[in-house]
Design an enzyme around this catalytic site. Structure first.
Site, PDB file in Angstrom:
ATOM      1  N   GLU A  52       0.847  -1.201   0.000  1.00 14.72           N
ATOM      2  CA  GLU A  52       0.000   0.000   0.000  1.00 14.72           C
ATOM      3  C   GLU A  52       0.875   1.241   0.000  1.00 14.72           C
ATOM      4  O   GLU A  52       1.881   1.287   0.706  1.00 14.72           O
ATOM      5  CB  GLU A  52      -0.870  -0.031   1.264  1.00 14.72           C
ATOM      6  CG  GLU A  52      -1.754   1.192   1.432  1.00 14.72           C
ATOM      7  CD  GLU A  52      -2.441   1.229   2.792  1.00 14.72           C
ATOM      8  OE1 GLU A  52      -3.380   0.462   3.000  1.00 14.72           O
ATOM      9  OE2 GLU A  52      -2.029   2.052   3.630  1.00 14.72           O
ATOM     10  N   THR A  84      -4.024   4.653  -0.999  1.00 10.56           N
ATOM     11  CA  THR A  84      -4.982   5.110   0.008  1.00 10.56           C
ATOM     12  C   THR A  84      -5.728   6.365  -0.461  1.00 10.56           C
ATOM     13  O   THR A  84      -5.273   7.079  -1.365  1.00 10.56           O
ATOM     14  CB  THR A  84      -4.275   5.434   1.338  1.00 10.56           C
ATOM     15  OG1 THR A  84      -3.239   6.382   1.073  1.00 10.56           O
ATOM     16  CG2 THR A  84      -3.678   4.191   1.961  1.00 10.56           C
TER      17      THR A  84
HETATM   18  P1  FAD Z   1     -17.395  -0.543   7.922  1.00  8.46           P
HETATM   19  O1  FAD Z   1     -17.251  -1.889   7.331  1.00  8.46           O
HETATM   20  O2  FAD Z   1     -18.503   0.308   7.441  1.00  8.46           O
HETATM   21  O3  FAD Z   1     -17.493  -0.749   9.498  1.00  8.46           O
HETATM   22  C1  FAD Z   1     -17.288   0.338  10.398  1.00  8.46           C
HETATM   23  C2  FAD Z   1     -17.820  -0.022  11.765  1.00  8.46           C
HETATM   24  O4  FAD Z   1     -19.238  -0.042  11.760  1.00  8.46           O
HETATM   25  C3  FAD Z   1     -17.402  -1.405  12.293  1.00  8.46           C
HETATM   26  O5  FAD Z   1     -17.263  -1.296  13.682  1.00  8.46           O
HETATM   27  C4  FAD Z   1     -18.568  -2.296  11.933  1.00  8.46           C
HETATM   28  O6  FAD Z   1     -18.669  -3.405  12.813  1.00  8.46           O
HETATM   29  C5  FAD Z   1     -19.729  -1.332  12.092  1.00  8.46           C
HETATM   30  N1  FAD Z   1     -20.828  -1.545  11.159  1.00  8.46           N
HETATM   31  C6  FAD Z   1     -20.775  -1.863   9.859  1.00  8.46           C
HETATM   32  N2  FAD Z   1     -22.007  -1.902   9.328  1.00  8.46           N
HETATM   33  C7  FAD Z   1     -22.854  -1.554  10.334  1.00  8.46           C
HETATM   34  C8  FAD Z   1     -24.267  -1.387  10.433  1.00  8.46           C
HETATM   35  N3  FAD Z   1     -25.069  -1.605   9.384  1.00  8.46           N
HETATM   36  N4  FAD Z   1     -24.792  -1.021  11.642  1.00  8.46           N
HETATM   37  C9  FAD Z   1     -23.990  -0.803  12.710  1.00  8.46           C
HETATM   38  N5  FAD Z   1     -22.650  -0.949  12.674  1.00  8.46           N
HETATM   39  C10 FAD Z   1     -22.110  -1.318  11.504  1.00  8.46           C
HETATM   40  N6  FAD Z   1      -9.326   4.957   5.771  1.00  8.46           N
HETATM   41  C11 FAD Z   1      -9.235   6.006   4.921  1.00  8.46           C
HETATM   42  O7  FAD Z   1      -9.775   7.079   5.202  1.00  8.46           O
HETATM   43  N7  FAD Z   1      -8.563   5.894   3.722  1.00  8.46           N
HETATM   44  C12 FAD Z   1      -7.972   4.734   3.341  1.00  8.46           C
HETATM   45  O8  FAD Z   1      -7.367   4.679   2.272  1.00  8.46           O
HETATM   46  C13 FAD Z   1      -8.038   3.605   4.218  1.00  8.46           C
HETATM   47  N8  FAD Z   1      -7.495   2.417   3.874  1.00  8.46           N
HETATM   48  C14 FAD Z   1      -7.653   1.322   4.698  1.00  8.46           C
HETATM   49  C15 FAD Z   1      -7.175   0.068   4.283  1.00  8.46           C
HETATM   50  C16 FAD Z   1      -7.333  -1.048   5.094  1.00  8.46           C
HETATM   51  C17 FAD Z   1      -6.815  -2.390   4.625  1.00  8.46           C
HETATM   52  C18 FAD Z   1      -7.967  -0.923   6.362  1.00  8.46           C
HETATM   53  C19 FAD Z   1      -8.109  -2.123   7.268  1.00  8.46           C
HETATM   54  C20 FAD Z   1      -8.470   0.306   6.773  1.00  8.46           C
HETATM   55  C21 FAD Z   1      -8.333   1.445   5.947  1.00  8.46           C
HETATM   56  N9  FAD Z   1      -8.831   2.697   6.311  1.00  8.46           N
HETATM   57  C22 FAD Z   1      -8.746   3.770   5.449  1.00  8.46           C
HETATM   58  C23 FAD Z   1      -9.463   2.888   7.626  1.00  8.46           C
HETATM   59  C24 FAD Z   1     -10.979   2.632   7.593  1.00  8.46           C
HETATM   60  O9  FAD Z   1     -11.609   3.579   6.777  1.00  8.46           O
HETATM   61  C25 FAD Z   1     -11.466   2.731   9.031  1.00  8.46           C
HETATM   62  O10 FAD Z   1     -11.012   1.646   9.795  1.00  8.46           O
HETATM   63  C26 FAD Z   1     -12.953   2.964   9.214  1.00  8.46           C
HETATM   64  O11 FAD Z   1     -13.164   3.374  10.562  1.00  8.46           O
HETATM   65  C27 FAD Z   1     -13.819   1.744   8.969  1.00  8.46           C
HETATM   66  O12 FAD Z   1     -13.879   1.411   7.665  1.00  8.46           O
HETATM   67  P2  FAD Z   1     -14.605   0.055   7.194  1.00  8.46           P
HETATM   68  O13 FAD Z   1     -14.651   0.080   5.732  1.00  8.46           O
HETATM   69  O14 FAD Z   1     -13.999  -1.108   7.864  1.00  8.46           O
HETATM   70  O15 FAD Z   1     -16.076   0.322   7.788  1.00  8.46           O
END
Ligand code: FAD
Length: 317
Positions: free
Chosen positions: A18, A49
């Protein structure tokens, strides 16, 4: 080529990493200098990212302050296109919900499709500094699940404009994030697993994990996923410790734990170079064990430090 195709075409553990777009105002050659030393290890794909805007305080002439939105690292989509053109390696843009209306997302996906980008990592994005929790954009996706639904809709030729008929069908391979030690907002691992499963059922075809330093966290997470019917490839994220400070900052920022055996080794270090050495050696052992344990890809969070990733790759690829 889709990430899933890279994985199914290979009998051994693949390599990927990344990168972050350069800070606004920096030259792109800085980025290429970081990538060049890693090309010899034949990365299957390179993630880029996405950084949403944050607010900075700008002083007015009367001494008061304005809260001005600014993006420090723009350019994700352009970097992906340039990267594919320059290296002929698949680039995976991160696409986030924060700051995007669904219309913005659709337009970004149209750009990516026209650029020949086959994969995207669908993410919610973090809360903005000072906002306490994640606030979706009005008219935007509120979590990664919503975003995956939108991508899958376009893959089925369904765009936001319902009157648009016979629209181009995209073929994106969407991935999602996964957290072996639980996402920071989730009340428990079970709840996180439930929502992760929904992302996969909605169409996420691969998962990339948050960094972890104890392989048991990854292996038991994979087992838990399989028992819950999540059968897509789960790509471990690797980040070597490179400074003493990270022992305290990484757990806070990413909701992860640093194993006692590693902190004990780091405590013995006498210089910043010693710290780096211990961090690299730990990552090398992690990688060897992950390969033995059948990890499909080792995905490195380079954070702009390709020399460290290179020194690990030299020992394992
Ligand atoms: P989600 O899958 O939407 O989940 C977020 C939270 O909400 C979790 O606690 C989940 O359990 C909960 N949840 C999900 N759906 C629901 C629902 N329907 N009701 C209630 N709760 C729910 N961030 C950036 O800004 N830019 C990047 O480029 C970036 N790259 C990343 C790459 C990787 C590999 C990883 C692991 C993280 C990255 N992040 C990045 C960070 C990420 O955006 C954060 O961790 C963010 O807080 C959660 O994203 P997510 O897509 O996992 O969220």
């Amino acid at each position: 080529m889709k990430i899933t195709e890279h994985i199914s075409a290979s009998k051994s553990t693949l390599f990927s990493f990344e990168i972050l777009p350069p800070l606004k105002g920096a030259d792109i050659s800085e980025l290429w200098h970081g990538i060049d030393p890693l090309i010899e290890f034949k990365p299957s794909f390179i993630d880029v990212t996405y950084h949403r805007e944050d607010f900075v305080l700008k002083r007015r002439t009367d001494g008061t302050y304005d809260r001005v939105p600014t993006r420090k690292r723009p350019g994700t989509v352009a970097i992906c296109a340039a990267l594919q053109h320059k290296y002929k390696i698949d680039a995976v843009p991160h696409l986030i919900c924060g700051g995007f209306t669904k219309e913005d997302t659709e337009n970004a996906l149209i750009d990516l499709n026209f650029l020949g980008i086959d994969n995207v990592l669908a993410l919610r994005g973090d809360a903005r500094k000072g906002e306490g929790g994640f606030i979706p954009e009005p008219g935007g996706n509120k979590n990664a699940l919503d975003l995956i639904h939108q991508i899958q809709n376009m893959n089925g030729g369904i765009y936001l404009d319902e009157e648009l008929t016979n629209a181009n069908v995209t073929t994106f391979c969407a991935g999602a994030a996964a957290y072996p030690e639980k996402h920071m907002d989730a009340p428990n691992l079970e709840s996180d697993m439930k929502f992760l499963k929904r992302k996969v059922e909605a169409g996420a075809q691969f998962l990339i994990t948050q960094m972890f330093f104890d392989n048991n966290a990854y292996f038991s997470f994979v087992k838990n996923c399989r028992e819950n019917g999540i059968n897509v490839p789960i790509i471990p994220g690797i980040k070597p410790i490179t400074t003493a400070k990270q022992v305290y900052t990484l757990p806070k920022i990413f909701n992860i734990q640093i194993p006692v055996a590693l902190t004990n080794e780091l405590d013995k270090c006498k210089s910043p170079d010693d710290i780096k050495q211990v961090g690299v050696e730990w990552a090398i052992e992690q990688c060897k064990e992950l390969i033995k344990g059948g990890a499909p890809v080792l995905h490195f969070y380079t954070m702009g430090k390709s020399a460290v990733t290179k020194s690990i790759c030299e020992k394992i690829y």
